[in-house]
Scaffold this motif. Structure first.
Motif, PDB file in Angstrom:
ATOM      1  N   TYR A  46      33.851 -22.088 -39.842  1.00 40.00           N
ATOM      2  CA  TYR A  46      34.495 -21.105 -40.710  1.00 40.00           C
ATOM      3  C   TYR A  46      35.921 -20.836 -40.256  1.00 40.00           C
ATOM      4  CZ  TYR A  46      33.696 -17.777 -36.929  1.00 40.00           C
ATOM      5  OH  TYR A  46      33.711 -17.139 -35.714  1.00 40.00           O
ATOM      6  N   ASP A  47      36.685 -20.235 -41.155  1.00 39.15           N
ATOM      7  CA  ASP A  47      38.056 -19.817 -40.870  1.00 39.15           C
ATOM      8  C   ASP A  47      38.016 -18.318 -40.596  1.00 39.15           C
ATOM      9  OD1 ASP A  47      40.685 -18.919 -40.923  1.00 39.15           O
ATOM     10  OD2 ASP A  47      41.257 -20.257 -42.568  1.00 39.15           O
ATOM     11  N   PRO A  48      38.211 -17.901 -39.342  1.00 38.28           N
ATOM     12  CA  PRO A  48      38.099 -16.478 -39.014  1.00 38.28           C
ATOM     13  C   PRO A  48      39.177 -15.611 -39.662  1.00 38.28           C
ATOM     14  CG  PRO A  48      38.866 -17.721 -37.118  1.00 38.28           C
ATOM     15  CD  PRO A  48      38.502 -18.722 -38.166  1.00 38.28           C
ATOM     16  N   GLU A  49      40.252 -16.228 -40.137  1.00 35.93           N
ATOM     17  CA  GLU A  49      41.284 -15.463 -40.838  1.00 35.93           C
ATOM     18  C   GLU A  49      40.803 -15.055 -42.233  1.00 35.93           C
ATOM     19  OE1 GLU A  49      44.247 -14.453 -39.546  1.00 35.93           O
ATOM     20  OE2 GLU A  49      43.487 -15.287 -37.660  1.00 35.93           O
ATOM     21  N   ILE A  50      39.916 -15.849 -42.802  1.00 35.52           N
ATOM     22  CA  ILE A  50      39.402 -15.577 -44.146  1.00 35.52           C
ATOM     23  C   ILE A  50      38.045 -14.880 -44.077  1.00 35.52           C
ATOM     24  CG2 ILE A  50      38.624 -16.645 -46.312  1.00 35.52           C
ATOM     25  CD1 ILE A  50      40.668 -18.893 -45.735  1.00 35.52           C
ATOM     26  N   PHE A  51      37.199 -15.342 -43.176  1.00 34.37           N
ATOM     27  CA  PHE A  51      35.844 -14.793 -43.039  1.00 34.37           C
ATOM     28  C   PHE A  51      35.612 -14.515 -41.555  1.00 34.37           C
ATOM     29  CE2 PHE A  51      31.363 -14.230 -43.608  1.00 34.37           C
ATOM     30  CZ  PHE A  51      31.195 -13.931 -44.951  1.00 34.37           C
ATOM     31  N   PRO A  52      35.932 -13.311 -41.092  1.00 31.18           N
ATOM     32  CA  PRO A  52      35.828 -13.002 -39.659  1.00 31.18           C
ATOM     33  C   PRO A  52      34.395 -13.076 -39.129  1.00 31.18           C
ATOM     34  CG  PRO A  52      37.012 -11.284 -40.861  1.00 31.18           C
ATOM     35  CD  PRO A  52      36.443 -12.212 -41.881  1.00 31.18           C
ATOM     36  N   TYR A  53      34.288 -13.302 -37.837  1.00 33.53           N
ATOM     37  CA  TYR A  53      32.992 -13.379 -37.169  1.00 33.53           C
ATOM     38  C   TYR A  53      32.152 -12.134 -37.431  1.00 33.53           C
ATOM     39  CZ  TYR A  53      29.587 -14.178 -33.445  1.00 33.53           C
ATOM     40  OH  TYR A  53      28.425 -14.368 -32.733  1.00 33.53           O
ATOM     41  N   GLU A  54      32.792 -10.969 -37.427  1.00 33.00           N
ATOM     42  CA  GLU A  54      32.063  -9.727 -37.687  1.00 33.00           C
ATOM     43  C   GLU A  54      31.392  -9.762 -39.056  1.00 33.00           C
ATOM     44  OE1 GLU A  54      35.752  -8.550 -35.227  1.00 33.00           O
ATOM     45  OE2 GLU A  54      35.231 -10.006 -36.765  1.00 33.00           O
ATOM     46  N   GLN A  55      32.040 -10.376 -40.023  1.00 34.65           N
ATOM     47  CA  GLN A  55      31.473 -10.471 -41.367  1.00 34.65           C
ATOM     48  C   GLN A  55      30.299 -11.450 -41.388  1.00 34.65           C
ATOM     49  OE1 GLN A  55      34.550 -10.953 -44.266  1.00 34.65           O
ATOM     50  NE2 GLN A  55      33.145 -10.741 -45.977  1.00 34.65           N
ATOM     51  N   LEU A  56      30.373 -12.526 -40.590  1.00 34.11           N
ATOM     52  CA  LEU A  56      29.231 -13.432 -40.458  1.00 34.11           C
ATOM     53  C   LEU A  56      28.024 -12.656 -39.944  1.00 34.11           C
ATOM     54  CD1 LEU A  56      30.785 -16.606 -38.772  1.00 34.11           C
ATOM     55  CD2 LEU A  56      29.953 -16.422 -41.122  1.00 34.11           C
ATOM     56  N   LEU A  57      28.250 -11.826 -38.930  1.00 41.34           N
ATOM     57  CA  LEU A  57      27.165 -11.039 -38.358  1.00 41.34           C
ATOM     58  C   LEU A  57      26.575 -10.075 -39.394  1.00 41.34           C
ATOM     59  CD1 LEU A  57      28.797 -10.264 -34.907  1.00 41.34           C
ATOM     60  CD2 LEU A  57      26.779 -11.702 -35.286  1.00 41.34           C
TER      61      LEU A  57
END
Length: 176
Positions: A46-57
């Motif tokens: 994933y691209d953390p600028e578009i979909f941050p890790y926190e949002q994955l969680l």
């Protein structure tokens, strides 16, 4: 677990596979036996600028029963337990904070048992297991429904994964 993440902005790929076990390149049948120590997992690029890790969680928590240590819905056994695999100290810290917020929310009457584990070698599953929801849409939907996952998600979160995808896309637009 692939479908809820697969088509979201910033997600480059979602690969089904196995991690955490004792043998290299296990097969589905070996993992399913529960004797290899592997867990079924997905690997997300994933691209953390578009979909941050926190949002994955956040999306992850809405797709699992984090209080069930015996598997997930009708998939039972250690290879189906929930876990978040982190790749560095930042991801570990964010996963710990996310799990603690979920526990403190009071949403669940039982303790959160989802493990937070360092990422181990990941072995992609066989091709027939990749993007199962696209290859077998009717069977996928039937299994989700019969397993109790959809009912659990609606009861616990009041929404389906399709609603989560819409919210994630809206989040991206609002924060662009």
């Amino acid at each position: 677990m692939v479908k809820p993440f697969d088509t979201l902005p910033g997600i480059h790929s979602v690969i089904s596979g196995y991690t955490g076990g004792t043998i290299a390149n296990p097969t589905y049948e070996q993992v399913k036996s529960g004797k290899t120590g592997h867990m079924e997992a997905i690997q997300i690029q994933y691209d953390p600028e578009i979909f941050p890790y926190e949002q994955l969680l956040e999306l992850y928590w809405t797709q699992v029963d984090p209080t069930d240590d015996g598997g997930q819905f009708f998939d039972r056994g250690s290879n189906y337990r929930t876990a978040v695999f982190f790749h560095d100290d930042t991801q570990r810290r964010l996963a710990e904070q996310s799990r603690a917020r979920l526990e403190a929310s009071g949403r669940f009457n039982q303790p959160i048992v989802t493990r937070l584990l360092p990422a181990a070698p990941f072995y992609p599953a066989e091709e027939e297991h990749q993007k199962f929801y696209q290859k077998h849409p009717q069977r996928y939907q039937q299994e989700r429904s019969e397993s109790g996952r959809d009912a659990f998600i609606v009861q616990t979160w009041g929404k389906t994964d399709e609603m989560d995808q819409h919210a994630a896309a809206t989040h991206k637009k609002e924060n662009a």
